[in-house]
Enzyme design. Sequence first.
Site, PDB file in Angstrom:
ATOM      1  N   CYS A 172       0.938  -1.303  -0.017  1.00 33.79           N
ATOM      2  CA  CYS A 172      -0.185  -0.025   0.044  1.00 33.79           C
ATOM      3  C   CYS A 172       1.077   1.251  -0.051  1.00 33.79           C
ATOM      4  O   CYS A 172       0.356   2.289  -0.265  1.00 33.79           O
ATOM      5  CB  CYS A 172      -1.028   0.030   1.269  1.00 33.79           C
TER       6      CYS A 172
ATOM      7  N   HIS B 228      -3.187   7.210   3.029  1.00 31.15           N
ATOM      8  CA  HIS B 228      -3.898   6.157   2.273  1.00 31.15           C
ATOM      9  C   HIS B 228      -5.186   5.614   2.844  1.00 31.15           C
ATOM     10  O   HIS B 228      -5.117   5.822   3.927  1.00 31.15           O
ATOM     11  CB  HIS B 228      -2.791   4.778   2.622  1.00 31.15           C
TER      12      HIS B 228
ATOM     13  N   ASN C  44     -10.283   0.001  -0.228  1.00 29.39           N
ATOM     14  CA  ASN C  44      -8.935   0.194   0.162  1.00 29.39           C
ATOM     15  C   ASN C  44      -8.177  -0.256  -1.354  1.00 29.39           C
ATOM     16  O   ASN C  44      -8.529  -1.365  -1.820  1.00 29.39           O
ATOM     17  CB  ASN C  44      -8.358  -0.782   1.112  1.00 29.39           C
TER      18      ASN C  44
HETATM   19  O1  UT7 Z   1      -3.977  -1.181   3.586  1.00 27.42           O
HETATM   20  C1  UT7 Z   1      -3.060  -2.080   4.339  1.00 27.42           C
HETATM   21  C2  UT7 Z   1      -3.398  -1.637   5.782  1.00 27.42           C
HETATM   22  N1  UT7 Z   1      -4.664  -2.478   6.100  1.00 27.42           N
HETATM   23  C3  UT7 Z   1      -5.355  -1.769   7.063  1.00 27.42           C
HETATM   24  O2  UT7 Z   1      -4.785  -0.729   7.769  1.00 27.42           O
HETATM   25  C4  UT7 Z   1      -6.571  -2.646   7.804  1.00 27.42           C
HETATM   26  C5  UT7 Z   1      -6.561  -2.588   9.133  1.00 27.42           C
HETATM   27  N2  UT7 Z   1      -7.664  -3.247   9.686  1.00 27.42           N
HETATM   28  C6  UT7 Z   1      -8.982  -2.864   9.712  1.00 27.42           C
HETATM   29  O3  UT7 Z   1      -9.192  -1.979   9.006  1.00 27.42           O
HETATM   30  C7  UT7 Z   1      -9.822  -3.591  10.733  1.00 27.42           C
HETATM   31  O4  UT7 Z   1      -9.210  -4.225  11.698  1.00 27.42           O
HETATM   32  C8  UT7 Z   1     -11.019  -4.415   9.711  1.00 27.42           C
HETATM   33  C9  UT7 Z   1     -12.027  -3.481   9.136  1.00 27.42           C
HETATM   34  C10 UT7 Z   1     -10.310  -5.504   8.994  1.00 27.42           C
HETATM   35  C11 UT7 Z   1     -11.655  -5.166  11.020  1.00 27.42           C
HETATM   36  O5  UT7 Z   1     -12.086  -4.227  11.850  1.00 27.42           O
HETATM   37  P1  UT7 Z   1     -12.071  -4.502  13.109  1.00 27.42           P
HETATM   38  O6  UT7 Z   1     -12.821  -3.742  14.291  1.00 27.42           O
HETATM   39  O7  UT7 Z   1     -10.684  -4.806  13.562  1.00 27.42           O
HETATM   40  O8  UT7 Z   1     -13.004  -6.234  13.443  1.00 27.42           O
HETATM   41  P2  UT7 Z   1     -12.501  -7.406  13.902  1.00 27.42           P
HETATM   42  O9  UT7 Z   1     -11.435  -8.026  13.131  1.00 27.42           O
HETATM   43  O10 UT7 Z   1     -12.013  -7.615  15.509  1.00 27.42           O
HETATM   44  O11 UT7 Z   1     -13.797  -8.347  14.033  1.00 27.42           O
HETATM   45  C12 UT7 Z   1     -14.763  -7.953  14.796  1.00 27.42           C
HETATM   46  C13 UT7 Z   1     -16.015  -9.286  14.342  1.00 27.42           C
HETATM   47  C14 UT7 Z   1     -15.575 -10.720  14.287  1.00 27.42           C
HETATM   48  O12 UT7 Z   1     -16.634 -11.258  14.778  1.00 27.42           O
HETATM   49  P3  UT7 Z   1     -16.519 -11.847  16.294  1.00 27.42           P
HETATM   50  O13 UT7 Z   1     -15.548 -12.940  16.423  1.00 27.42           O
HETATM   51  O14 UT7 Z   1     -16.246 -10.600  17.381  1.00 27.42           O
HETATM   52  O15 UT7 Z   1     -17.878 -12.705  16.645  1.00 27.42           O
HETATM   53  C15 UT7 Z   1     -15.437 -10.961  12.858  1.00 27.42           C
HETATM   54  O16 UT7 Z   1     -15.571 -12.280  12.627  1.00 27.42           O
HETATM   55  O17 UT7 Z   1     -16.591  -8.957  13.073  1.00 27.42           O
HETATM   56  C16 UT7 Z   1     -16.655 -10.194  12.203  1.00 27.42           C
HETATM   57  N3  UT7 Z   1     -16.435  -9.835  11.073  1.00 27.42           N
HETATM   58  C17 UT7 Z   1     -17.384  -9.441   9.947  1.00 27.42           C
HETATM   59  N4  UT7 Z   1     -18.763  -9.600  10.215  1.00 27.42           N
HETATM   60  C18 UT7 Z   1     -19.546  -8.909   9.267  1.00 27.42           C
HETATM   61  C19 UT7 Z   1     -15.231  -9.748  10.397  1.00 27.42           C
HETATM   62  N5  UT7 Z   1     -15.408  -9.154   8.910  1.00 27.42           N
HETATM   63  C20 UT7 Z   1     -16.798  -9.290   8.845  1.00 27.42           C
HETATM   64  C21 UT7 Z   1     -17.512  -8.875   7.934  1.00 27.42           C
HETATM   65  N6  UT7 Z   1     -19.068  -8.646   8.200  1.00 27.42           N
HETATM   66  N7  UT7 Z   1     -17.253  -8.614   6.468  1.00 27.42           N
END
Ligand code: UT7
Length: 322
Positions: free
Chosen positions: A113, A249, A279
């Site tokens: 990225c 970004h 992204n």
């Molecule tokens: O470009 C390069 C750099 N990349 C980034 O900077 C991305 C960085 N990370 C992020 O943007 C965030 O961490 C995400 C958007 C990927 C995820 O958000 P989060 O608040 O960190 O969520 P999480 O991974 O902690 O997941 C929370 C919950 C999980 O369920 P449980 O375990 O709490 O029951 C996931 O299974 O959300 C669930 N989940 C979803 N639910 C519905 C994960 N993806 C989805 C989805 N739809 N698409």
Amino acid sequence: MTYTRIAGIGSFLPEKVVSNQDLEKTMDTSDEWIRERTGIKRRHIAGAGETTSSIGLEAAKRAMQDAGVGPEDIDLIIVGTCTPDKLFPSTACIIQRQLGVKGPAAFDVNAACSGFVYSLDMANRYIKTGGATTALVIGSETLSRITNWEDRGTAVLFGDGAGCVVLQASEEPGILATHIHADGQYEDLLQVRSGVSVGYEKTQSGGAFIEMKGNAVFKRAVATFDAMARETVADLDGELGDIDWFVPHQANMRIIKAAAKKLGLPMERVIATVDEHANTSGASIPLALDQAVRDGRIKRGDTLLFAAFGAGFTWGSAMIKY
Ligand code: UT7
């Protein structure tokens, strides 16, 4: 003293748009979750005939038209991409041929990225030291081709697109400062596990797909945006208040807001396109820049801060008098 000036900008997005509602139909997700956690509403996805080079080419043509330069003027092409058309020739060489440019150096930079900011840093160094006078710096990606559509944790996050700037030698500033960094110890947090040399059997499906430990990446991203903005401003003996526009970004609206808050920059001075583009990795900054120039927010003479963060980890910033 020779400076590097942005002489023109162009971008290109594939026609096909996939909304969060479209994704709801094919995976266990919801528009509400995606918007709340990421700010993303829709993304552009490359069609069957589109490639990283074909969309990068369109962005380059638009940037060249904007700058009023022709193929004969270009003496350097750098493409920041982690989704090249093929292993070789480089995407930059493919675009070079299609533009009708012959002879000058053309190469790809893979910094995930951060690829656009890395490429900008390099082109700036070439121009300042007399190695080039008119360079194309392109960020182009087809991340949909390495997206695992069965992994809702990553599939909803990415999109395709391309942006390009024409950089020219100038007696007026220009690019004021660039800083690029990497720390390879975070490989496990964000990667495509399989590939040419390690083999494609590393994923169950035998493909090459993005894998990310989202939460850990999120925390590092926020801390790094803050540190790199301060490094750049300090290097120029300036103040954060000198920045007219922060063009980060575009990975996640929450990351952008958290970074802006830490830097004390109001969201009115932040360019955010993640809602419309998702992204797009190395394409996200030039896409955001192009949009803000076209809609009149960014004007000649404004001071811009670009900041990128991606797999590696890599990160980089650029302070620019537009
Ligand atoms: O470009 C390069 C750099 N990349 C980034 O900077 C991305 C960085 N990370 C992020 O943007 C965030 O961490 C995400 C958007 C990927 C995820 O958000 P989060 O608040 O960190 O969520 P999480 O991974 O902690 O997941 C929370 C919950 C999980 O369920 P449980 O375990 O709490 O029951 C996931 O299974 O959300 C669930 N989940 C979803 N639910 C519905 C994960 N993806 C989805 C989805 N739809 N698409």
